[in-house]
Design a protein around this motif. Structure first.
Motif, PDB file in Angstrom:
ATOM      1  N   ALA A 126       0.834  -1.202   0.000  1.00 46.47           N
ATOM      2  CA  ALA A 126       0.000   0.000   0.000  1.00 46.47           C
ATOM      3  C   ALA A 126       0.868   1.252   0.000  1.00 46.47           C
ATOM      4  O   ALA A 126       0.553   2.242  -0.677  1.00 46.47           O
ATOM      5  CB  ALA A 126      -0.936  -0.008   1.210  1.00 46.47           C
ATOM      6  N   CYS A 127       1.977   1.217   0.742  1.00 43.23           N
ATOM      7  CA  CYS A 127       2.898   2.361   0.748  1.00 43.23           C
ATOM      8  C   CYS A 127       3.423   2.634  -0.655  1.00 43.23           C
ATOM      9  O   CYS A 127       3.487   3.783  -1.097  1.00 43.23           O
ATOM     10  CB  CYS A 127       4.062   2.086   1.691  1.00 43.23           C
ATOM     11  N   LEU A 128       3.788   1.580  -1.345  1.00 42.95           N
ATOM     12  CA  LEU A 128       4.357   1.722  -2.674  1.00 42.95           C
ATOM     13  C   LEU A 128       3.339   2.281  -3.669  1.00 42.95           C
ATOM     14  O   LEU A 128       3.697   3.018  -4.591  1.00 42.95           O
ATOM     15  CB  LEU A 128       4.874   0.370  -3.162  1.00 42.95           C
ATOM     16  N   ALA A 129       2.065   1.947  -3.473  1.00 45.34           N
ATOM     17  CA  ALA A 129       1.013   2.396  -4.395  1.00 45.34           C
ATOM     18  C   ALA A 129       0.574   3.829  -4.131  1.00 45.34           C
ATOM     19  O   ALA A 129      -0.042   4.458  -4.996  1.00 45.34           O
ATOM     20  CB  ALA A 129      -0.194   1.466  -4.292  1.00 45.34           C
ATOM     21  N   ALA A 130       0.871   4.355  -2.947  1.00 37.46           N
ATOM     22  CA  ALA A 130       0.364   5.663  -2.544  1.00 37.46           C
ATOM     23  C   ALA A 130       1.263   6.795  -3.012  1.00 37.46           C
ATOM     24  O   ALA A 130       2.427   6.598  -3.378  1.00 37.46           O
ATOM     25  CB  ALA A 130       0.215   5.707  -1.026  1.00 37.46           C
ATOM     26  N   ASP A 131       0.699   8.005  -3.004  1.00 38.83           N
ATOM     27  CA  ASP A 131       1.450   9.221  -3.305  1.00 38.83           C
ATOM     28  C   ASP A 131       2.047   9.837  -2.048  1.00 38.83           C
ATOM     29  O   ASP A 131       3.140  10.394  -2.081  1.00 38.83           O
ATOM     30  CB  ASP A 131       0.534  10.251  -3.985  1.00 38.83           C
ATOM     31  N   VAL A 132       1.304   9.776  -0.948  1.00 40.31           N
ATOM     32  CA  VAL A 132       1.756  10.375   0.305  1.00 40.31           C
ATOM     33  C   VAL A 132       1.401   9.447   1.455  1.00 40.31           C
ATOM     34  O   VAL A 132       0.644   8.478   1.289  1.00 40.31           O
ATOM     35  CB  VAL A 132       1.111  11.759   0.547  1.00 40.31           C
ATOM     36  N   ARG A 133       1.934   9.762   2.617  1.00 43.32           N
ATOM     37  CA  ARG A 133       1.672   8.962   3.804  1.00 43.32           C
ATOM     38  C   ARG A 133       1.362   9.880   4.984  1.00 43.32           C
ATOM     39  O   ARG A 133       1.958  10.951   5.109  1.00 43.32           O
ATOM     40  CB  ARG A 133       2.886   8.091   4.128  1.00 43.32           C
ATOM     41  N   VAL A 134       0.418   9.437   5.825  1.00 42.64           N
ATOM     42  CA  VAL A 134       0.032  10.211   7.000  1.00 42.64           C
ATOM     43  C   VAL A 134       0.203   9.342   8.247  1.00 42.64           C
ATOM     44  O   VAL A 134       0.792   8.274   8.195  1.00 42.64           O
ATOM     45  CB  VAL A 134      -1.426  10.708   6.876  1.00 42.64           C
ATOM     46  N   GLY A 135      -0.337   9.794   9.386  1.00 41.49           N
ATOM     47  CA  GLY A 135      -0.246   9.044  10.621  1.00 41.49           C
ATOM     48  C   GLY A 135      -1.035   7.753  10.574  1.00 41.49           C
ATOM     49  O   GLY A 135      -1.784   7.473   9.631  1.00 41.49           O
ATOM     50  N   THR A 136      -0.884   6.952  11.599  1.00 40.33           N
ATOM     51  CA  THR A 136      -1.568   5.665  11.674  1.00 40.33           C
ATOM     52  C   THR A 136      -3.047   5.863  11.987  1.00 40.33           C
ATOM     53  O   THR A 136      -3.502   6.972  12.286  1.00 40.33           O
ATOM     54  CB  THR A 136      -0.954   4.781  12.772  1.00 40.33           C
ATOM     55  N   ASN A 137      -3.782   4.762  11.943  1.00 35.53           N
ATOM     56  CA  ASN A 137      -5.201   4.844  12.299  1.00 35.53           C
ATOM     57  C   ASN A 137      -5.394   5.108  13.785  1.00 35.53           C
ATOM     58  O   ASN A 137      -6.472   5.528  14.196  1.00 35.53           O
ATOM     59  CB  ASN A 137      -5.945   3.569  11.878  1.00 35.53           C
TER      60      ASN A 137
END
Length: 334
Positions: free
Chosen positions: A293-304
């Protein structure tokens, strides 16, 4: 390498209350996990002044994303979603789960009046739960999966059938589904006897993860060109109709709604979210997301557990409009 980078980001997640994190992160440039994401976004359509597409609809996974690790919808996430809706940016859920008891826990709090995508895109329902689209598994695929599980041993199979979950037997694996507020599984004994009598949308192999790691290549070889495999949580391997995915279900719904995917922000944490994250203008991986999922995403935010959904809405939906759901944070559109 990528995994090292992903692990580094997890270590660097800012701790504490979401309000403090949002204020600090609003002063930072978000780490973009896809090196060509800026070019891709430009090709997809109009960008805001921060270089992100204008978001007109939010599409979110549920477990591990919208809900925290205790299966709770937190007040900051609820407030952010409502603020986005008030700004004309509604939310659609896209989950691997059935449209089960959990809906009554979540939808009323969000005043949900939008259709949703369920069962990894195999079921699309209107706001009242009426079926707009349903995709079922081929009978022979189900029978072959059941035979494989029996031959391998140590695996429990469950079939998702609309608002029912049918299982060969109930054990500690099927009990896990109750935590996610899924429909209560029914033990029917020989599941193969139900094939052709009850439409089945997807099949679950449930076992300890090492067992599934051994099973997956065998299932991939057996089902090549006939079914698709995905995973949302450890200990569960899902079999879907060939070519089906949560992303395909979202694409179908967006076309029906007349919404261009380039103006959608999608959030997810699992392998089953990959196609959805790749589909949209802005794919957001949660801080607890799996590497795929990280690889497919554009950005990353905090955890759930860090209200990552609220963080994403604040940054990419509300802030560009000069809005915020956080009274303590002053956000100015630039």
């Amino acid at each position: 390498g990528y995994i090292t980078q992903c692990q580094y980001l997890q270590v660097m997640q800012v701790q504490g209350a979401f309000g403090a994190r949002a204020h600090q992160r609003s002063m930072m440039t978000p780490h973009r996990l896809s090196p060509n994401s800026q070019v891709a976004a430009t090709a997809k359509g109009s960008l805001d002044q921060q270089g992100h597409p204008e978001i007109r609809l939010i599409c979110t996974d549920v477990d591990g994303t919208l809900l925290n690790s205790q299966q709770k919808l937190t007040p900051p996430v609820e407030a952010a979603i409502k603020a986005a809706a008030a700004a004309g940016v509604p939310l659609v859920v896209a989950t691997g789960k059935a449209r089960g008891p959990w809906v009554q826990d979540v939808f009323p709090r969000l005043d949900m009046d939008m259709p949703g995508v369920f069962m990894q895109g195999l079921l699309v329902c209107d706001a009242q739960g009426g079926i707009l689209k349903q995709q079922d598994m081929e009978h022979q695929v189900v029978l072959d999966c059941l035979a494989l599980a029996e031959l391998h041993g140590g695996i429990v199979c469950c079939a998702y059938c609309g608002d029912r979950i049918l299982a060969v037997e109930l054990d500690e694996h099927t009990e896990r589904l109750l935590f996610y507020r899924e429909p209560v599984a029914e033990a029917v004994g020989k599941l193969s006897a139900m094939v052709g009598k009850v439409p089945m949308q997807k099949l679950l192999f449930m076992a300890p993860q090492p067992t599934l790691d051994q099973l997956r290549p065998l299932a991939e070889e057996l089902l090549e060109g006939r079914a698709s495999l995905t995973s949302a949580i450890n200990g569960v391997l899902e079999v879907l109709p060939f070519g089906a995915s949560k992303g395909a279900g979202v694409a179908w719904l967006l076309e029906r709604l007349g919404v261009d995917p380039q103006h959608v922000m999608a959030l997810g944490d699992g392998e089953n979210d990959v196609e959805m994250l790749q589909l949209v203008g802005l794919g957001v991986a949660m801080g607890n997301a799996a590497p795929k999922a990280c690889l497919a995403a554009d950005v990353r935010v905090g955890t759930n557990d860090e209200d990552g959904v609220a963080e994403a809405i604040e940054r990419y939906v509300l802030a560009p409009r000069g809005l915020s759901s956080l009274p303590s944070v002053t956000t100015v559109a630039v």
